[in-house]
Design a protein around this motif. Structure first.
Motif, PDB file in Angstrom:
ATOM      1  N   VAL A   1      21.471  -9.441  -1.579  1.00 45.65           N
ATOM      2  CA  VAL A   1      21.136  -8.210  -2.202  1.00 45.65           C
ATOM      3  C   VAL A   1      20.436  -7.441  -2.017  1.00 45.65           C
ATOM      4  N   LEU A   2      20.426  -6.462  -1.615  1.00 49.12           N
ATOM      5  CA  LEU A   2      20.158  -5.188  -0.879  1.00 49.12           C
ATOM      6  C   LEU A   2      19.996  -3.738  -2.344  1.00 49.12           C
ATOM      7  N   ASP A   3      18.630  -3.692  -3.165  1.00 48.12           N
ATOM      8  CA  ASP A   3      18.228  -2.928  -3.943  1.00 48.12           C
ATOM      9  C   ASP A   3      18.326  -1.182  -3.133  1.00 48.12           C
ATOM     10  N   LEU A   4      19.369  -0.365  -2.772  1.00 48.83           N
ATOM     11  CA  LEU A   4      19.017   0.180  -2.988  1.00 48.83           C
ATOM     12  C   LEU A   4      18.033   1.881  -2.363  1.00 48.83           C
ATOM     13  N   ALA A   5      17.511   1.919  -3.749  1.00 47.54           N
ATOM     14  CA  ALA A   5      16.694   2.534  -4.328  1.00 47.54           C
ATOM     15  C   ALA A   5      15.203   1.925  -3.735  1.00 47.54           C
ATOM     16  N   THR A   6      14.951   0.687  -3.987  1.00 53.15           N
ATOM     17  CA  THR A   6      13.739  -0.344  -3.604  1.00 53.15           C
ATOM     18  C   THR A   6      13.467  -0.173  -2.100  1.00 53.15           C
ATOM     19  N   MET A   7      15.154  -0.261  -1.376  1.00 50.96           N
ATOM     20  CA  MET A   7      15.344  -1.000   0.387  1.00 50.96           C
ATOM     21  C   MET A   7      14.476  -2.754  -0.284  1.00 50.96           C
ATOM     22  N   ARG A   8      14.363  -3.572  -1.398  1.00 50.55           N
ATOM     23  CA  ARG A   8      14.458  -4.873  -1.208  1.00 50.55           C
ATOM     24  C   ARG A   8      15.089  -5.837  -1.401  1.00 50.55           C
ATOM     25  N   VAL A   9      15.237  -6.731  -0.848  1.00 45.41           N
ATOM     26  CA  VAL A   9      16.742  -7.562  -0.179  1.00 45.41           C
ATOM     27  C   VAL A   9      16.233  -8.928  -1.462  1.00 45.41           C
ATOM     28  N   THR A  10      16.944  -9.472  -2.251  1.00 45.22           N
ATOM     29  CA  THR A  10      17.031 -10.470  -2.408  1.00 45.22           C
ATOM     30  C   THR A  10      17.943 -11.874  -1.744  1.00 45.22           C
ATOM     31  N   ALA A  11      17.500 -12.778  -1.407  1.00 43.00           N
ATOM     32  CA  ALA A  11      18.107 -13.721  -1.331  1.00 43.00           C
ATOM     33  C   ALA A  11      19.219 -14.594  -2.004  1.00 43.00           C
ATOM     34  N   THR A  12      20.379 -14.740  -2.341  1.00 43.09           N
ATOM     35  CA  THR A  12      21.128 -15.501  -3.518  1.00 43.09           C
ATOM     36  C   THR A  12      20.697 -16.966  -3.074  1.00 43.09           C
ATOM     37  N   ALA A  13      20.875 -17.197  -4.404  1.00 40.51           N
ATOM     38  CA  ALA A  13      20.798 -19.299  -3.938  1.00 40.51           C
ATOM     39  C   ALA A  13      21.541 -19.719  -3.372  1.00 40.51           C
ATOM     40  N   GLU A  14      22.992 -18.932  -2.757  1.00 35.82           N
ATOM     41  CA  GLU A  14      23.907 -19.808  -1.872  1.00 35.82           C
ATOM     42  C   GLU A  14      23.018 -19.258  -0.264  1.00 35.82           C
ATOM     43  N   THR A  15      22.944 -20.909  -0.148  1.00 32.91           N
ATOM     44  CA  THR A  15      21.864 -21.781   1.224  1.00 32.91           C
ATOM     45  C   THR A  15      23.354 -21.834   2.457  1.00 32.91           C
ATOM     46  N   THR A  16      24.436 -21.764   2.272  1.00 33.67           N
ATOM     47  CA  THR A  16      25.312 -22.135   2.945  1.00 33.67           C
ATOM     48  C   THR A  16      25.945 -20.870   3.493  1.00 33.67           C
TER      49      THR A  16
ATOM     50  N   HIS B   1      40.429 -25.344   5.306  1.00 32.66           N
ATOM     51  CA  HIS B   1      40.656 -25.101   4.497  1.00 32.66           C
ATOM     52  C   HIS B   1      39.781 -23.756   3.031  1.00 32.66           C
ATOM     53  N   PRO B   2      40.477 -23.166   3.017  1.00 34.80           N
ATOM     54  CA  PRO B   2      39.168 -21.952   1.949  1.00 34.80           C
ATOM     55  C   PRO B   2      39.164 -22.168   0.605  1.00 34.80           C
ATOM     56  N   ASP B   3      37.729 -22.489   0.299  1.00 34.58           N
ATOM     57  CA  ASP B   3      37.480 -22.408  -1.518  1.00 34.58           C
ATOM     58  C   ASP B   3      36.630 -20.669  -2.005  1.00 34.58           C
ATOM     59  N   VAL B   4      36.986 -20.492  -2.730  1.00 37.86           N
ATOM     60  CA  VAL B   4      36.299 -19.018  -3.469  1.00 37.86           C
ATOM     61  C   VAL B   4      34.979 -19.579  -3.942  1.00 37.86           C
ATOM     62  N   TRP B   5      33.699 -19.072  -4.186  1.00 39.23           N
ATOM     63  CA  TRP B   5      32.674 -19.903  -4.820  1.00 39.23           C
ATOM     64  C   TRP B   5      32.229 -18.696  -5.313  1.00 39.23           C
ATOM     65  N   THR B   6      31.161 -19.244  -5.688  1.00 39.13           N
ATOM     66  CA  THR B   6      30.503 -17.618  -7.074  1.00 39.13           C
ATOM     67  C   THR B   6      28.787 -18.029  -6.580  1.00 39.13           C
ATOM     68  N   VAL B   7      28.330 -17.020  -7.048  1.00 42.96           N
ATOM     69  CA  VAL B   7      27.110 -16.975  -7.077  1.00 42.96           C
ATOM     70  C   VAL B   7      26.183 -16.411  -8.182  1.00 42.96           C
ATOM     71  N   ARG B   8      25.360 -16.104  -8.709  1.00 45.34           N
ATOM     72  CA  ARG B   8      24.180 -14.983  -8.895  1.00 45.34           C
ATOM     73  C   ARG B   8      23.949 -14.014  -7.904  1.00 45.34           C
ATOM     74  N   ALA B   9      23.647 -12.603  -8.543  1.00 42.35           N
ATOM     75  CA  ALA B   9      23.524 -11.276  -7.321  1.00 42.35           C
ATOM     76  C   ALA B   9      21.780 -11.575  -7.236  1.00 42.35           C
ATOM     77  N   ASP B  10      21.356 -11.840  -8.293  1.00 44.36           N
ATOM     78  CA  ASP B  10      19.542 -12.049  -8.711  1.00 44.36           C
ATOM     79  C   ASP B  10      18.702 -12.977  -7.915  1.00 44.36           C
ATOM     80  N   GLY B  11      19.575 -14.088  -6.997  1.00 41.97           N
ATOM     81  CA  GLY B  11      18.756 -14.946  -6.670  1.00 41.97           C
ATOM     82  C   GLY B  11      18.565 -16.250  -7.843  1.00 41.97           C
ATOM     83  N   SER B  12      19.547 -16.142  -8.610  1.00 34.56           N
ATOM     84  CA  SER B  12      18.757 -17.295 -10.099  1.00 34.56           C
ATOM     85  C   SER B  12      20.529 -17.775 -10.196  1.00 34.56           C
ATOM     86  N   GLY B  13      19.882 -19.444 -10.572  1.00 33.66           N
ATOM     87  CA  GLY B  13      20.844 -20.027 -10.944  1.00 33.66           C
ATOM     88  C   GLY B  13      21.146 -20.729  -9.629  1.00 33.66           C
ATOM     89  N   ALA B  14      22.575 -21.437  -9.226  1.00 32.60           N
ATOM     90  CA  ALA B  14      23.360 -22.838  -8.368  1.00 32.60           C
ATOM     91  C   ALA B  14      24.934 -22.063  -7.804  1.00 32.60           C
TER      92      ALA B  14
END
Length: 328
Positions: free
Chosen positions: A261-276, A300-313
């Motif tokens: 996730v890219l913060d457009l104001a600061t250009m800081r990038v945060t990697a999510t907890a999704e490592t796949t 076969h596809p699956d839909v997954w979800t993850v937090r945008a702030d890098g937390s959780g799993a």
């Protein structure tokens, strides 16, 4: 086009290893495969509507389907409409649908899944988006090659104004400013449009000279300008302040992508907890949560979800589904 992956379910933890394939990069896990059985709503085919509400839209077995947001793994309404990609907002939908055995079309839908406009497009369906107001529709197809990995691919990205009918058949018609200077190159490709709230400004990925850029576009001015390197398949947050995207590892897509996730104001990038490795244009379910498609080793596809702030799993959201879109 989509990275192949498997993942453990219900708390089973297993080691993963990076697996590079000829077409894409992903992770192969030694854990048990998730249960992808699709829980259908009782009574067979059910009505699917694009009207705003607490539901999620997706594709199940190549057909448009929906589930309640409170029970996304529960009973699923599946329509008879066949699409390879789907997205909806404010009662307007876009479906990238087969036209014949070897051709495809963009189909604009009303809230009842009735077609309101059809447009033949070249190539293989890849990305689709609708602006928050429901006015603007975009699509991307592969017209040469079938993967973002390597230099042998070519894309075609278009935009349609559903109010005026004005159509951009290819963003390659737009003027480009790279690093503040006018730029021209016949190898320019675009994919993955995401719209801002004003239905004029948009973001997309531009590829040229071996690099991929986040670009900010202006429909009225028919121009784009580069914002940052190594940003692919952008998806603007509901508040317009952040962009979810896939970031190529070490700037090399052959190594796979990290959902970030890219913060457009600061250009800081945060990697999510999704490592796949995620080869998808993620959707924002709300201001905190992303949804995206991962494919198993059998395709076969699956839909997954993850937090945008890098937390959780990461967690499995919709088994046996792809192309997620929030309808709320």
């Amino acid at each position: 086009m989509t990275a192949m992956s498997t993942r453990a379910k219900l708390g089973v933890v297993a080691a993963s290893a990076v697996l590079l394939t000829a077409g894409a990069a992903g992770y192969a896990a030694t854990a048990a495969r998730p249960d992808r059985s699709t829980p259908r709503a009782a009574g067979g085919e059910q009505a699917v509507t694009l009207a705003p509400g607490p539901r999620l839209l997706a594709i199940t077995d190549r057909h448009v389907s929906s589930v309640t947001a409170t029970d996304p793994a529960g009973p699923r309404a599946v329509s008879g409409l066949e699409c390879l990609r789907v997205y909806a907002a404010a009662g307007t939908g876009v479906c990238l649908a087969p036209q014949t055995a070897w051709s495809y079309q963009v189909v604009v839908l009303d809230a009842a899944l009735r077609p309101t406009r059809k447009l033949a497009v070249p190539g293989l369906p890849n990305r689709a988006r609708v602006s928050a107001s429901g006015r603007m529709v975009s699509w991307t197809t592969f017209v040469g090659g079938d993967s973002y990995v390597g230099s042998g691919f070519s894309t075609r990205t278009g935009i349609l104004d559903t109010t005026t009918g004005a159509t951009v058949t290819s963003l390659e018609e737009f003027a480009v400013r790279r690093d503040g200077r006018a730029y021209r190159n016949p190898d320019v490709n675009y994919w993955g449009v995401t719209f801002t709230a004003d239905d004029n400004v948009f973001y997309a990925t531009m590829s040229t000279a071996g690099k991929r850029y986040l670009v900010r576009g202006d429909l009225a001015a028919r121009s784009v300008e580069t914002v940052r390197e190594n940003v692919e398949c952008p998806s603007l947050s509901p508040d317009g302040t952040r962009i979810a995207f896939k970031e190529a590892l070490d700037a090399h897509p052959a190594k796979g992508w990290r959902l970030s996730v890219l913060d457009l104001a600061t250009m800081r990038v945060t990697a999510t907890a999704e490592t796949t490795s995620v080869d998808d244009q993620a959707a924002w379910l709300d201001g905190r949560t992303l949804a995206y498609t991962l494919r198993q080793s059998d395709g076969h596809p699956d839909v997954w979800t993850v937090r945008a702030d890098g937390s959780g799993a990461p967690s499995l959201l919709m088994p046996g589904a792809e192309s997620p879109s929030p309808l709320s």
